[in-house]
Design an enzyme around this catalytic site. Structure first.
Site, short mmCIF file in Angstrom:
data_model
loop_
_atom_site.label_atom_id
_atom_site.label_comp_id
_atom_site.label_asym_id
_atom_site.label_seq_id
_atom_site.Cartn_x
_atom_site.Cartn_y
_atom_site.Cartn_z
N GLU A 1 -3.40 7.87 -4.37
CA GLU A 1 -3.87 7.44 -5.70
C GLU A 1 -5.31 7.92 -5.90
O GLU A 1 -6.12 7.89 -4.98
CB GLU A 1 -3.85 5.91 -5.78
CG GLU A 1 -2.49 5.28 -5.75
CD GLU A 1 -2.55 3.75 -5.80
OE1 GLU A 1 -3.62 3.19 -6.12
OE2 GLU A 1 -1.54 3.11 -5.49
N HIS B 1 -0.28 0.48 -9.86
CA HIS B 1 -1.02 -0.39 -8.93
C HIS B 1 -1.57 -1.63 -9.65
O HIS B 1 -2.76 -1.96 -9.59
CB HIS B 1 -2.17 0.38 -8.27
CG HIS B 1 -2.65 -0.26 -6.99
ND1 HIS B 1 -3.24 0.47 -5.99
CD2 HIS B 1 -2.63 -1.54 -6.57
CE1 HIS B 1 -3.57 -0.34 -4.99
NE2 HIS B 1 -3.21 -1.57 -5.33
N ARG C 1 0.86 -1.18 0.00
CA ARG C 1 0.00 0.00 0.00
C ARG C 1 0.90 1.23 0.00
O ARG C 1 1.94 1.27 0.65
CB ARG C 1 -0.91 0.02 1.23
CG ARG C 1 -2.06 -0.99 1.16
CD ARG C 1 -3.06 -0.59 0.09
NE ARG C 1 -4.21 -1.48 0.04
CZ ARG C 1 -4.32 -2.52 -0.80
NH1 ARG C 1 -3.31 -2.80 -1.63
NH2 ARG C 1 -5.42 -3.25 -0.81
#
Length: 369
Positions: A233, A250, A207
């Protein structure tokens, strides 16, 4: 029955199209009005599911096709009597293989060239454990850092985060936590970064906010950053993107197999709990990926990078995001990333050692000819 689902979930119609009225919506823009009269909600990690979204709705079940669950307010869902499930473990193989691809790309860039590189794996759950195993297979000396496991497993040896230094390769596989004795939010910050040797590789496929990006820019300039996840993000820090050695949007857990596996897990949970009626079972089948490759005298890095090369993704991401709207471009790059296959690294190595095992790769969707 009314089902609201993220419109970017592959095969959602195949799995849930006959279970009721299926309404597809952009997951990041999902609002309370979109789900007010829904019975089921199927989301990805871009949707924050909480009281603000659901307290005025009829939703009785939330399924997330993502492996993590930090986008779900589990405590509120439980208190509201809303059943929920996430696809825990669905992308484990994909994330492990992403790390292998990172190593292959770095070594092709003449990095990580030590005869026995020293690695630290931070977070040693399902993914981190397998990453550690494959690093050892590649000849790395591996340190493990997982204080939670150390507290519960007397035989588990965990190197404290404060003692991690002199490593050539550091890879993070923790959840994002803000509370408890070992929170992971911004655990990689000034003190950690300043201890690392010049030229060390820092990989984050966990993360974004486990790293303090402000400190990374100021104190991590002598390191090679390989980042798949980002703070804030999709509005990511352009400076961090520019300075990253390898950068991806991601997608570490995004393979064709993982995406279907996650949806398959949520579908079967809904069937098992009698939320929906079963229909004809889907099967995990994918088009064959053909690699035009000379097997003789093959190097495993060349095979792996023909399957997926993060250096190519880096060039595209840096170019595209620096020339257009960051939010829309990040999501578009992520949503359009749908051609990567799992390759089972141990199988690849065995095939290179024994050409007669070529049929094994074909069974998992990769054909080397």
């Amino acid at each position: 029955m009314k089902i609201v689902a993220d419109d970017k979930i592959p095969l959602i119609t195949d799995y849930f199209g006959t279970a009721g009225e299926l309404i597809l919506k952009p997951g990041r823009a999902l609002q309370a009005s979109d789900v007010a009269d829904a019975d089921l909600l199927i989301v990805r990690s871009v949707t924050h599911v909480n009281a603000a979204l659901l307290q005025a709705s009829k939703v009785s079940f939330v399924g997330s096709v993502a492996a993590g669950a930090d986008h779900l307010d589990a405590a509120w869902l439980d208190s509201a009597g809303i059943r929920w499930a996430s696809a825990t473990g669905s992308n484990a193989i994909s994330v492990v293989e992403y790390v292998i691809c990172i190593i292959a790309a770095l070594q092709k860039m003449s990095l990580l060239t030590a005869e026995k590189p020293r690695a630290a794996v931070i977070g040693v759950g399902r993914i981190g454990s397998e990453v550690a195993r494959q690093l050892e297979m590649l000849g790395f000396e591996v340190l493990l850092c997982d204080p939670i496991r150390a507290k519960h497993e007397k035989d588990f040896i965990s190197t404290p985060l404060a003692a991690i230094e002199n490593c050539d390769f550091i890879t993070i596989h923790t959840p994002l936590t803000h509370k408890g004795s070992d929170p992971t939010y911004h655990m990689i910050a000034k003190d950690f970064l300043q201890r690392q040797i010049k030229g060390a590789v820092l990989v984050n496929a966990a993360r974004g906010s486990v790293i303090d990006f402000s400190d990374l820019k100021e104190y991590g300039e002598t390191l090679y950053w390989c980042l798949d996840v980002w703070e804030n993000e999709p509005l990511i820090d352009f400076k961090v993107l520019e300075l990253a050695t390898l950068a991806t949007p991601h997608i570490a857990g995004h393979t064709r197999q993982a995406k279907q596996r996650g949806l398959d897990m949520i579908y079967h949970t809904a069937v098992r709990e009698k939320i929906i009626a079963p229909h004809t079972a889907m099967t995990m089948q994918f088009p064959e990926q053909v690699l035009d490759f000379q097997q003789q005298a093959a190097d495993w890095r060349d095979v792996i990078l023909k399957i997926y090369n993060p250096a190519e993704s880096t060039v595209m991401m840096q170019q595209k995001m620096l020339e257009s709207s960051a939010e829309k471009t990040f999501d578009r790059l992520r949503n359009d990333f749908n051609s990567r296959y799992e390759f089972h690294f141990v199988t690849v190595i065995n095939v290179l050692l024994n050409p007669l095992d070529k049929n094994i790769l074909q069974k998992i969707g990769v054909n080397i000819r």
